[in-house]
Every structure is written in C-alpha cells, then in structure tokens.
Design a protein around this motif. Structure first.
Motif, PDB file in Angstrom:
ATOM      1  N   TRP A 147       5.049  -0.641   6.811  1.00  0.00           N
ATOM      2  CA  TRP A 147       6.296  -1.046   6.878  1.00  0.00           C
ATOM      3  C   TRP A 147       6.804  -2.084   5.893  1.00  0.00           C
ATOM      4  O   TRP A 147       7.869  -1.972   5.348  1.00  0.00           O
ATOM      5  CB  TRP A 147       6.461  -1.920   8.411  1.00  0.00           C
ATOM      6  N   ALA A 148       5.923  -2.752   5.300  1.00  0.00           N
ATOM      7  CA  ALA A 148       6.156  -3.740   4.226  1.00  0.00           C
ATOM      8  C   ALA A 148       6.224  -2.967   2.982  1.00  0.00           C
ATOM      9  O   ALA A 148       7.077  -3.347   2.171  1.00  0.00           O
ATOM     10  CB  ALA A 148       4.761  -4.601   4.011  1.00  0.00           C
ATOM     11  N   THR A 149       5.493  -1.807   2.626  1.00  0.00           N
ATOM     12  CA  THR A 149       5.775  -1.066   1.272  1.00  0.00           C
ATOM     13  C   THR A 149       6.645  -0.044   1.323  1.00  0.00           C
ATOM     14  O   THR A 149       7.037   0.479   0.313  1.00  0.00           O
ATOM     15  CB  THR A 149       4.437  -0.462   1.093  1.00  0.00           C
ATOM     16  N   GLY A 150       7.222   0.187   2.574  1.00  0.00           N
ATOM     17  CA  GLY A 150       8.251   1.415   2.963  1.00  0.00           C
ATOM     18  C   GLY A 150       7.553   2.548   2.746  1.00  0.00           C
ATOM     19  O   GLY A 150       8.281   3.733   2.661  1.00  0.00           O
ATOM     20  N   ARG A 151       6.290   2.691   2.872  1.00  0.00           N
ATOM     21  CA  ARG A 151       5.582   4.062   2.556  1.00  0.00           C
ATOM     22  C   ARG A 151       5.478   4.801   4.023  1.00  0.00           C
ATOM     23  O   ARG A 151       5.233   3.901   4.927  1.00  0.00           O
ATOM     24  CB  ARG A 151       4.383   3.904   1.846  1.00  0.00           C
ATOM     25  N   ASP A 152       5.160   5.924   4.116  1.00  0.00           N
ATOM     26  CA  ASP A 152       4.955   6.779   5.117  1.00  0.00           C
ATOM     27  C   ASP A 152       3.434   6.268   5.830  1.00  0.00           C
ATOM     28  O   ASP A 152       2.704   6.371   4.989  1.00  0.00           O
ATOM     29  CB  ASP A 152       5.044   8.176   5.066  1.00  0.00           C
ATOM     30  N   PRO A 153       3.566   5.691   7.170  1.00  0.00           N
ATOM     31  CA  PRO A 153       2.192   5.200   7.407  1.00  0.00           C
ATOM     32  C   PRO A 153       0.791   6.179   7.446  1.00  0.00           C
ATOM     33  O   PRO A 153      -0.080   5.536   7.360  1.00  0.00           O
ATOM     34  CB  PRO A 153       2.365   4.939   8.943  1.00  0.00           C
ATOM     35  N   LEU A 154       1.161   7.370   7.342  1.00  0.00           N
ATOM     36  CA  LEU A 154       0.092   8.429   6.951  1.00  0.00           C
ATOM     37  C   LEU A 154      -0.436   8.198   5.819  1.00  0.00           C
ATOM     38  O   LEU A 154      -1.505   8.351   5.284  1.00  0.00           O
ATOM     39  CB  LEU A 154       0.468  10.024   7.463  1.00  0.00           C
ATOM     40  N   ASP A 155       0.508   8.189   4.700  1.00  0.00           N
ATOM     41  CA  ASP A 155       0.284   8.242   3.542  1.00  0.00           C
ATOM     42  C   ASP A 155      -0.764   6.872   3.215  1.00  0.00           C
ATOM     43  O   ASP A 155      -1.527   6.945   2.248  1.00  0.00           O
ATOM     44  CB  ASP A 155       1.430   8.275   2.516  1.00  0.00           C
ATOM     45  N   VAL A 156      -0.221   5.900   3.857  1.00  0.00           N
ATOM     46  CA  VAL A 156      -1.078   4.439   3.662  1.00  0.00           C
ATOM     47  C   VAL A 156      -2.326   4.636   4.087  1.00  0.00           C
ATOM     48  O   VAL A 156      -3.475   4.354   3.725  1.00  0.00           O
ATOM     49  CB  VAL A 156      -0.240   3.564   4.352  1.00  0.00           C
ATOM     50  N   ARG A 157      -2.485   5.426   5.305  1.00  0.00           N
ATOM     51  CA  ARG A 157      -3.758   5.718   5.794  1.00  0.00           C
ATOM     52  C   ARG A 157      -4.801   6.573   4.650  1.00  0.00           C
ATOM     53  O   ARG A 157      -5.829   6.372   4.428  1.00  0.00           O
ATOM     54  CB  ARG A 157      -3.758   6.382   7.114  1.00  0.00           C
ATOM     55  N   TYR A 158      -4.139   7.807   4.438  1.00  0.00           N
ATOM     56  CA  TYR A 158      -4.663   8.533   3.298  1.00  0.00           C
ATOM     57  C   TYR A 158      -5.413   7.622   2.156  1.00  0.00           C
ATOM     58  O   TYR A 158      -6.396   7.718   1.576  1.00  0.00           O
ATOM     59  CB  TYR A 158      -3.737   9.535   2.825  1.00  0.00           C
ATOM     60  N   ALA A 159      -4.565   6.756   1.566  1.00  0.00           N
ATOM     61  CA  ALA A 159      -4.751   5.785   0.527  1.00  0.00           C
ATOM     62  C   ALA A 159      -6.016   4.897   0.742  1.00  0.00           C
ATOM     63  O   ALA A 159      -6.635   4.679  -0.378  1.00  0.00           O
ATOM     64  CB  ALA A 159      -3.507   5.024   0.027  1.00  0.00           C
ATOM     65  N   ASN A 160      -6.288   4.744   1.994  1.00  0.00           N
ATOM     66  CA  ASN A 160      -7.293   3.882   2.191  1.00  0.00           C
ATOM     67  C   ASN A 160      -8.627   4.594   2.766  1.00  0.00           C
ATOM     68  O   ASN A 160      -9.537   3.844   3.164  1.00  0.00           O
ATOM     69  CB  ASN A 160      -6.626   2.776   3.258  1.00  0.00           C
ATOM     70  N   PHE A 161      -8.408   5.852   3.053  1.00  0.00           N
ATOM     71  CA  PHE A 161      -9.866   6.580   3.473  1.00  0.00           C
ATOM     72  C   PHE A 161     -10.980   6.334   2.609  1.00  0.00           C
ATOM     73  O   PHE A 161     -10.983   6.404   1.376  1.00  0.00           O
ATOM     74  CB  PHE A 161      -9.545   8.290   3.425  1.00  0.00           C
ATOM     75  N   TYR A 162     -12.141   6.524   3.332  1.00  0.00           N
ATOM     76  CA  TYR A 162     -13.396   6.500   2.795  1.00  0.00           C
ATOM     77  C   TYR A 162     -13.446   7.747   1.778  1.00  0.00           C
ATOM     78  O   TYR A 162     -13.135   8.880   2.212  1.00  0.00           O
ATOM     79  CB  TYR A 162     -14.636   6.459   3.671  1.00  0.00           C
ATOM     80  N   THR A 163     -14.087   7.550   0.716  1.00  0.00           N
ATOM     81  CA  THR A 163     -14.065   8.579  -0.472  1.00  0.00           C
ATOM     82  C   THR A 163     -15.564   8.438  -0.994  1.00  0.00           C
ATOM     83  O   THR A 163     -16.177   7.438  -0.957  1.00  0.00           O
ATOM     84  CB  THR A 163     -13.032   8.391  -1.374  1.00  0.00           C
ATOM     85  N   PRO A 164     -16.139   9.511  -1.664  1.00  0.00           N
ATOM     86  CA  PRO A 164     -17.258   9.416  -2.302  1.00  0.00           C
ATOM     87  C   PRO A 164     -17.508   8.230  -3.243  1.00  0.00           C
ATOM     88  O   PRO A 164     -16.583   8.162  -3.831  1.00  0.00           O
ATOM     89  CB  PRO A 164     -17.409  10.782  -2.967  1.00  0.00           C
ATOM     90  N   GLY A 165     -18.416   7.381  -3.113  1.00  0.00           N
ATOM     91  CA  GLY A 165     -18.409   6.208  -4.026  1.00  0.00           C
ATOM     92  C   GLY A 165     -17.847   5.075  -3.285  1.00  0.00           C
ATOM     93  O   GLY A 165     -18.160   3.905  -3.809  1.00  0.00           O
TER      94      GLY A 165
END
Length: 775
Positions: free
Chosen positions: A375-393
């Motif tokens: 809500w603060a950034t105006g991004r889709d909530p799912l995209d915010v979640r994707y941006a923070n998912f665990y990734t290799p490393g």
C-alpha cells in the motif's frame, strides 16, 4: 535405527499414495465410532464434577465443604489433602496445580472435585460449597501484564545483523502494532477420561488425549506411583487440534485420583461451557513491528516484538512462542532482522498448543506487513511478495537455517498465480470497486513456508509394535493418536505395503502406553513422518526374517524373494503370505518387532540460537477472493484456490481433506472466532451461542484444492511431507483479501484491520477510513 536408504520414488505401490478412505469413515457417518464417553461403563462407575473459583485472582481464605459431603449420592470430595504425590499437572514447569491450595490464578480454577453416583448429583453438589476469597484485580490483557511486569517465562530473541540501523538507513520505513486474536479448539468431543483401578495400585486410564505418555507420567506423579503402574489408552478422539496435547491431562489425573480414593471406576466429562472455561486457547498476540524497505518494496530490515498472552502458567508457551518467532519470516529474505518475544502472565486459563503452534501468529504478522509495504509503494501485493522471496544465496532464516527449496516455493506460487488467473481477476476487481461505492471486493495470494519437526529435539522420536500372526494377519500399534486426521490409515497403508498384503489383513489397534512406551505427542504435523517410519522399520525387520527363511527353504538368493499381492514369490515358486507365516512359526522365526525411528539432521541450541530445528519445510499458497458490505461489515469468501506441497502424498484423499479442513479452520480464526473476556476475567464467549465457528455455509461455492507435484528431498516416509498444520496458514489469504477490500475505500491509507476480521472489526476499519468513529 533411522530410515531405510532404499530409493522408492520409482516404485509402484498398491496401497501407499492411493486415495484410500479413512479407516473409521463409515463409523463416523453411522455414529458407531466409539469415543471415551461411549465406552460401556463398568458396574459401579462414579462421576466427577469440579468445584471452581468464582474469582480470577486472589487468595482462598476458607473452604467449607460440609454441605457438599452431606449430599445424598456423594461418595467422596477430593481436595489437595487427598493427593498422595505432587499437586502438579503441568507438562514441564511445575506451575499447574490440580487443585488450588491458596493462590487463585484464574476464574474457574479447580478447588475440589465431587465424586458421586451420578453426574447430575455431582454437578448439583459442587454448588453447595462455601468459599471465602480475598479477591484482587486480575490481569486480563497484554497491557495488564506489561503494567504489572508479570511473565510466565523469560523474554527471548534472535536475529541477524543490526535491524535497527538497517531500518534507519532504508529509503522507506513503516511501523505499527498488529493484534492477532486467539481461538477456541472447539473439538466435537470434549475433554473426557475414564479411570479404572486395578491390582496393587495399578490404574487404567482411557483418555481423549494427544499425548498418552504424558497422561501416564503425570498420573503417576500425582498418585506417587511408578509410570509402569499406569496405562493410558486412546483409540480415537473427536478432534484435538492441540487442545488435547497437554490439557487433557488434568481431567485424566482427576479421574485417576478419584479411582484411587474410592476404589471404583471414575469418569469425568466436561460439558461445553466448562470446557471453554477450563481449557486454554490459541495464544493471542500483540505484534509491534518496524520495517525498512526500498522503493520496490524489498525489505532492508525488520524488527518485531511478539507479545503473547499466555495465561496463568507456562504450559506449552515456550514452544508456541518460539515457533511464532521461527515463522516470523514466512517466505521472505530479511538482510537484517530482530525477532523478540515476551511470554506474558495473565489471570486467564493457560493458553496452549493449537494447530500451527504459534506459527500462524508469526506468519500472519509478516503478511500484514507485506500488505502495508504494498500500500505504501503502490505496488501489487503479490509483486511485493515476489520481490522478497527466498532465493539462492539469500536463503538463511533469521535463526540461521538454510531454506533449501527456494525453487519449490517460487514454482508453487507462480503456478497458483497462473491457475487462479490472479492478474485478470485483480484487474476485474479494481474495475468493480471503482464503480461500486458500498460493496467492495478483495483479492490476495499468500504463501506458506512451515517448518516440520518438534523444535524440542528429543520429541522427534517414535516407536511402533508389529506382530505377524500364523494366519497371516498383522497387528499394528504405534505411539501416534488418531484425532480424525487419518494417521491410523496412513500408517496401516505403510505396513500393508511393506508386506505386500491387503489392507484388511492389518489390524489397527488403540494407542496404549502398555505397548509402545515413551512416545511423543501427536503434534507438530509429525505423526505420519515419525510413526509411519517406525512402523515401516518394524515391518521391514519381520519381512527380512521371513525373506531369509523363505530363501533358505527354497534354496534361492534372498533377492529372489518378493512380497506382493498377498503372496510371497520365491524364485519360480510362490505361496500365500499366510502359509509362509505359518511355516515361520513352526520354524521358530520371530514374527514380532518393535520399530524405532528418530528424525535425522535436526539440532537446535536455543541459548545460542543456532542449529537446524526443522528437517524440512512444507510449502503452500492460497488465493482468496472476498466481497464486503462496507456499511455493515458483512462479508463472504466467494472463491478460494489452493495449491499445497505434501511431497509424494501417502494418501491424497486424506491430505486434501486435511487441507480443506485446515483452511476453513484458519478462516474461522481470522474472520468469526473472537474470544472476549470481561474485566473480572470471565470468558464471555463461552459456548456456541456466543462463539461462532465456521459452518458449511461459510465454505466458498468455488473451492479449488490441488496438490503440488513434488517429492520430499529428505528421506521421509515414502518421500511424503507433513500436512496437519501448514494448511491453517493458507487462510492468511482470506484475512489479506478482506484487508484489500477495506483498503479500496481509500487507497491513500492503510486498512486499520486487526484479526479476527469480524463484521464489527471490518465496519470499524471502514468507518475509520471514512474519517468516522464507531466509539
């Protein structure tokens, strides 16, 4: 002995991984499944009722029970003076008395028990007691406990880096306070126990418990007898959900004490009101959070303090709050993080285990925060979640454990995004809300990453006892308890598969401490993992002896002996399984085995906050769509799409049922189930008339559940994954969808919504966004 190393993924199976029906399914539907209260009462059985305190905090000055004892039909009145051992029914910390001595800790606490010839006489007699109490103002809320500085256990924290500095140095930062409500277990079968005295001080206790070994141990502690003198037996429970892990014990102990004092069978069954009053709930939390992130919503630092209302004693709060901390990240990488906690003492009944064991509270808090970032950034909530998912490393949890299956997490969520048609529906809902001033729709897709294993390492062990009889029938017993979740049928499938015989040949028997000792509770979603492997090891040892004997008498190598289709194939010959069993008995081949399994790889040093507390993670995701009437708060879940990872499912039908049930139970926790205490400590939501659980009409008409095709990378039983607890957290999507709908009233402001999102709470949030207050 641990798991067999033989690879199994390419094998074909007759029973395992097949959607077989629950072993008691027909009995459940017919009403013929026997629960504790259905057991035929032995001649002379007495009945028990509890005398309870009318005040929540204070000191018991005097107790006059003369009128109680004089009541016709009353056989005995039990007080602290009748306890031969310790006045303690706690699981660990010695802070849970069976009966009040002097200090009163919560309203309804047991002071004495009446043992009478009928339940009605006992219940009427308890009302004749006269108590004099010096009452004090009780602590009811988190804030009350903070003001008094009272805790049941010390504070605890862990983390990585300097979260405070990371947040201060972030381009954007937010902070807030989020409340997560508790939940009543509301099992269909209430708390009940039947104790039958035996010879030389023995006692046999039938208890509706998830932890027969604890019942055995605590009965022995209170009666001052060895554990071996106590047998606890449980065939099935009508639901447990954690409420019968530690808190079935008090009622079993009371029945056993009554049997000891009277020398007669004694039974205690709580009615629904007393069950609500006298048993703990899911812990409610206040989560104080502070987060820093960049313009794309990527987390730079996260700090959260979990303030848990624990009730009057520790019970299982140590593990519950620890697990909330373990799941404060859910599926998200946090470069710098601090997770702290307080276990606060209040004058309410001790809260206890509940499906998810703290994980849901920690996980919901971070999902709430992810929406705040969106809500603060105006991004889709799912995209915010994707941006923070665990990734290799970027795959270390705040407690330092590696998240190995980052590909599973991402692949599962991406698959659900596609199959749920998330993007198109998001656009459609935005258009609907723009033209609808009153009715608002919401949509949310949230992930689940849940650790599987007991975080108390020594509990990760199990035993099983398997007998093969000379007619080829098989007796199966293990330490797991059946509370409707399908554990018994799953373990029976494993044993039938191992011997290559029909399911009808495997006799499932009641869990009893007389057959398998020192068992762990059926909890932490580990029932199938632990008991299934123990049973397979036991059956495998018997099968190996039968194989060796068959190979010897037929003169073939052991690798030419195969068990399948109720026969044993030996080279070019075959014989029925039953015939080989008979031959083995005549040849003095042992056909009984006690199997034992302990979970490998796990270790956890709480003091240093290092180790690997979980063998693996189970994953899932849910996409929920809701509609809300913003003038009344009334709402409805219109569609739910679920994709869940159970590895190679032992029984897809059972697992899908668990997923559906867990989701609906979680939805109840987050939408309709609200615990309300009065200022005097009285539980006001004490019965179905005042406490609303979800019912059939709350299940969405469009309800889509699928299993994610996956195999457990760890050597679990047939490469399956646990399914008991993780599905409850899929319901986070419903809460987040409701918040999304409320937020659409004014996209410039965050939705001020706490859990549970009852219609009243939703209406208050809507009015707050409109600039009005309901007072």
């Amino acid at each position: 002995m641990n798991a067999p190393s033989k690879p199994i993924d390419t094998e074909s199976f007759r029973h395992v991984r097949q959607p077989l029906p629950h072993d008691s399914g027909f009995k459940h539907v017919q009403g013929s499944a026997q629960y504790i209260d259905d057991i035929r009462e032995p001649d002379g059985t007495l009945h028990i009722a509890l005398g309870q305190t009318p005040k929540a905090r204070g000191r018991l000055v005097s107790l006059d029970l003369s009128a109680v004892r004089a009541t016709p039909g009353v056989v005995a009145v039990l007080t602290i003076a009748d306890i031969p051992g310790k006045n303690d029914v706690s699981p660990a910390f010695g802070d849970d008395p069976l009966f009040v001595e002097k200090e009163i800790a919560f309203l309804g606490q047991a002071v004495f028990a009446v043992v009478a010839t009928s339940r009605d006489i006992a219940r009427r007699a308890v009302k004749l007691a006269k108590m004099e109490i010096e009452a004090e103002a009780p602590s009811i809320t988190v804030e009350d406990a903070l003001a008094r500085g009272e805790t049941v256990l010390p504070d605890y924290a862990f983390g990585r880096g300097d979260a405070k500095a990371a947040i201060a140095g972030s381009p954007r930062a937010l902070e807030g306070r989020f409340r997560v409500g508790g939940q009543e277990h509301f099992y269909l079968e209430g708390q009940v126990a039947l104790a039958i005295p035996g010879e030389d001080g023995d006692v046999h206790v039938y208890s509706s418990t998830q932890h027969p070994t604890e019942v055995q141990h605590v009965v022995a502690r209170v009666l001052a007898i060895p554990d071996a003198y106590v047998t606890c037996e449980t065939r099935r429970m009508g639901g447990g959900f954690g409420g019968k892990e530690s808190q079935a014990t008090q009622w079993a102990v009371t029945a056993a004490l009554a049997a000891r004092v009277t020398g007669r069978p004694c039974k205690l069954r709580l009615d629904r009101d007393d069950d609500f009053t006298l048993t703990g709930k899911r812990h409610d939390f206040r989560c104080d959070w502070h987060i820093g992130f960049d313009e794309d919503g990527r987390i730079q630092g996260y700090a959260v303090e979990h303030l848990a209302r624990c009730g009057y004693s520790a019970d299982l709060s140590g593990g519950v709050v620890d697990r909330a901390m373990f799941h404060s990240d859910n599926a998200y990488w946090m470069p710098a993080v601090h997770v702290g906690s307080k276990r606060l003492k209040t004058n309410t009944v001790s809260n206890t285990a509940f499906r998810g064991f703290g994980g849901p509270q920690g996980m919901l808090a971070i999902e709430h925060v992810m929406d705040q970032i969106a809500w603060a950034t105006g991004r889709d909530p799912l995209d915010v979640r994707y941006a923070n998912f665990y990734t290799p490393g970027k795959n270390l949890t705040p407690f330092g454990m590696e998240v190995e299956e980052t590909d599973t997490l991402l692949g599962l969520v991406q698959t659900l995004e596609r199959t749920s048609d998330y993007r198109a529906r998001r656009a459609e809902i935005a258009a609907f809300n723009a033209s609808s001033p009153i009715m608002k729709r919401g949509l949310s897709l949230t992930p689940v990453k849940f650790g599987i294993s007991f975080t108390l390492t020594h509990l990760n062990q199990a035993g099983a006892l398997v007998h093969v009889y000379q007619d080829g029938s098989v007796h199966l017993n293990h330490g797991g308890t059946e509370m409707g979740q399908g554990l018994y049928i799953k373990v029976a499938q494993v044993v039938a598969e191992e011997f290559g015989i029909a399911m009808e040949r495997v006799r499932i028997t009641a869990t009893t401490t007389a057959k398998v000792p020192n068992t762990s509770p059926t909890a932490a979603s580990a029932g199938s993992d632990l008991n299934g492997m123990a049973a397979r090891i036991a059956a495998g040892a018997i099968k190996q002896r039968m194989t060796a004997y068959a190979a010897e008498i037929y003169g073939v190598p052991e690798d030419q002996v195969e068990f399948r289709d109720d026969r044993v194939f030996v080279g070019n010959d075959s014989l029925p399984f039953a015939e080989l069993a008979k031959k083995c008995v005549l040849a003095r081949v042992q056909l009984s085995e006690a199997g034992y399994y302990k979970t490998p790889k796990i270790t956890w040093d709480r003091a240093s906050a290092t180790g690997r507390p979980f063998l693996y993670f189970a994953y899932g995701a849910a996409c929920a769509e809701v509609i809300v009437d913003t003038l009344t708060g009334e709402n409805r879940l219109v569609r739910a799409d679920i994709l869940h990872d159970v590895g190679k499912s032992l029984n897809p039908a059972i697992d899908i049922g668990q997923i559906e049930g867990g989701f609906v139970q979680g939805m109840g926790w987050l939408t309709t189930e609200e615990l309300v205490f009065g200022k005097d400590g009285r539980l006001l939501t004490h019965a179905p008339s005042t406490y609303k659980i979800p019912v059939a009409s709350d299940v969405p008409d469009d309800f889509r559940v699928a299993l994610y095709p996956n195999s457990n990378r760890e050597e679990t039983i047939y490469r399956s994954k646990a399914v008991g607890e993780p599905p409850i957290m899929l319901a986070n999507s419903v809460f987040c969808a409701l918040a999304d709908a409320v937020h659409s009233l004014d996209p410039a402001k965050p939705a001020p919504l706490d859990a549970p999102a009852t219609p009243e709470a939703i209406l208050r949030a809507c009015e707050a966004l409109r600039g009005r207050s309901l007072g």
